[in-house]
Design a protein around this motif. Structure first.
Motif, short mmCIF file in Angstrom:
data_model
loop_
_atom_site.label_atom_id
_atom_site.label_comp_id
_atom_site.label_asym_id
_atom_site.label_seq_id
_atom_site.Cartn_x
_atom_site.Cartn_y
_atom_site.Cartn_z
N GLU A 208 0.83 -1.21 0.00
CA GLU A 208 0.00 0.00 0.00
C GLU A 208 0.87 1.26 0.00
O GLU A 208 0.57 2.23 -0.70
CB GLU A 208 -0.91 -0.01 1.23
CG GLU A 208 -1.88 1.15 1.30
CD GLU A 208 -2.76 1.05 2.54
OE1 GLU A 208 -3.07 2.12 3.08
OE2 GLU A 208 -3.11 -0.06 2.95
N GLN A 209 1.95 1.25 0.79
CA GLN A 209 2.84 2.41 0.84
C GLN A 209 3.48 2.67 -0.52
O GLN A 209 3.61 3.82 -0.95
CB GLN A 209 3.93 2.21 1.91
CG GLN A 209 3.41 2.04 3.31
CD GLN A 209 2.42 3.10 3.72
OE1 GLN A 209 2.73 4.29 3.70
NE2 GLN A 209 1.22 2.68 4.10
N VAL A 210 3.85 1.61 -1.20
CA VAL A 210 4.45 1.74 -2.53
C VAL A 210 3.40 2.22 -3.52
O VAL A 210 3.67 3.12 -4.34
CB VAL A 210 5.10 0.41 -2.98
CG1 VAL A 210 5.57 0.51 -4.42
CG2 VAL A 210 6.27 0.05 -2.06
N SER A 211 2.19 1.68 -3.44
CA SER A 211 1.15 2.09 -4.39
C SER A 211 0.74 3.55 -4.18
O SER A 211 0.37 4.23 -5.12
CB SER A 211 -0.07 1.17 -4.30
OG SER A 211 -0.77 1.38 -3.11
N LYS A 212 0.82 4.03 -2.94
CA LYS A 212 0.51 5.44 -2.65
C LYS A 212 1.71 6.34 -2.94
O LYS A 212 1.66 7.54 -2.71
CB LYS A 212 0.10 5.61 -1.19
CG LYS A 212 -1.22 4.97 -0.85
CD LYS A 212 -1.74 5.36 0.53
CE LYS A 212 -0.76 5.14 1.65
NZ LYS A 212 -1.33 5.34 2.99
N GLU A 213 2.80 5.73 -3.42
CA GLU A 213 4.03 6.43 -3.76
C GLU A 213 4.69 7.10 -2.56
O GLU A 213 5.39 8.10 -2.69
CB GLU A 213 3.81 7.41 -4.91
CG GLU A 213 3.37 6.72 -6.18
CD GLU A 213 3.19 7.66 -7.35
OE1 GLU A 213 3.34 8.88 -7.19
OE2 GLU A 213 2.90 7.16 -8.44
N GLU A 214 4.46 6.52 -1.37
CA GLU A 214 5.19 6.98 -0.18
C GLU A 214 6.64 6.54 -0.29
O GLU A 214 7.54 7.21 0.20
CB GLU A 214 4.56 6.41 1.08
CG GLU A 214 3.15 6.90 1.36
CD GLU A 214 3.10 8.37 1.73
OE1 GLU A 214 4.03 8.87 2.38
OE2 GLU A 214 2.12 9.03 1.34
N PHE A 215 6.84 5.37 -0.91
CA PHE A 215 8.17 4.81 -1.15
C PHE A 215 8.19 4.26 -2.57
O PHE A 215 7.15 3.92 -3.12
CB PHE A 215 8.47 3.67 -0.15
CG PHE A 215 8.46 4.12 1.28
CD1 PHE A 215 9.58 4.71 1.84
CD2 PHE A 215 7.33 3.95 2.06
CE1 PHE A 215 9.57 5.14 3.17
CE2 PHE A 215 7.31 4.37 3.39
CZ PHE A 215 8.44 4.97 3.94
#
Length: 79
Positions: free
Chosen positions: A18-25
């Motif tokens: 989810e963090q990757v999909s939200k472009e947090e990382f």
């Protein structure tokens, strides 16, 4: 960088995705490295605070009054 293979609980893997999909990382690896860095910084801060507490405990109790302590503190701060 060292390459590792780790097993994650499903909920942790979902959180990372989810963090990757939200472009947090940009990747799960980046997120894990960030979290480890945060944990290391917290640990360093905990050691620093514990050292200050130990130093304070070793110094013993003051016999000065509140007023004397206030004057001393203000003089150290040049207030």
């Amino acid at each position: 960088m060292a390459r590792q293979s780790i097993t994650l609980a499903n909920q942790n893997d979902e959180w990372l995705k989810e963090q990757v999909s939200k472009e947090e990382f940009t990747s799960k690896s980046e997120a894990v490295n960030y979290l480890i860095k945060q944990a290391r910084e917290r640990e360093e801060y905990h050691h620093y605070v514990q050292m200050k507490i130990d130093r304070g405990l070793k110094s013993g109790f003051s016999t000065k009054t509140k007023e004397e302590l206030l004057v001393e503190i203000k003089s150290r701060l040049n207030v």
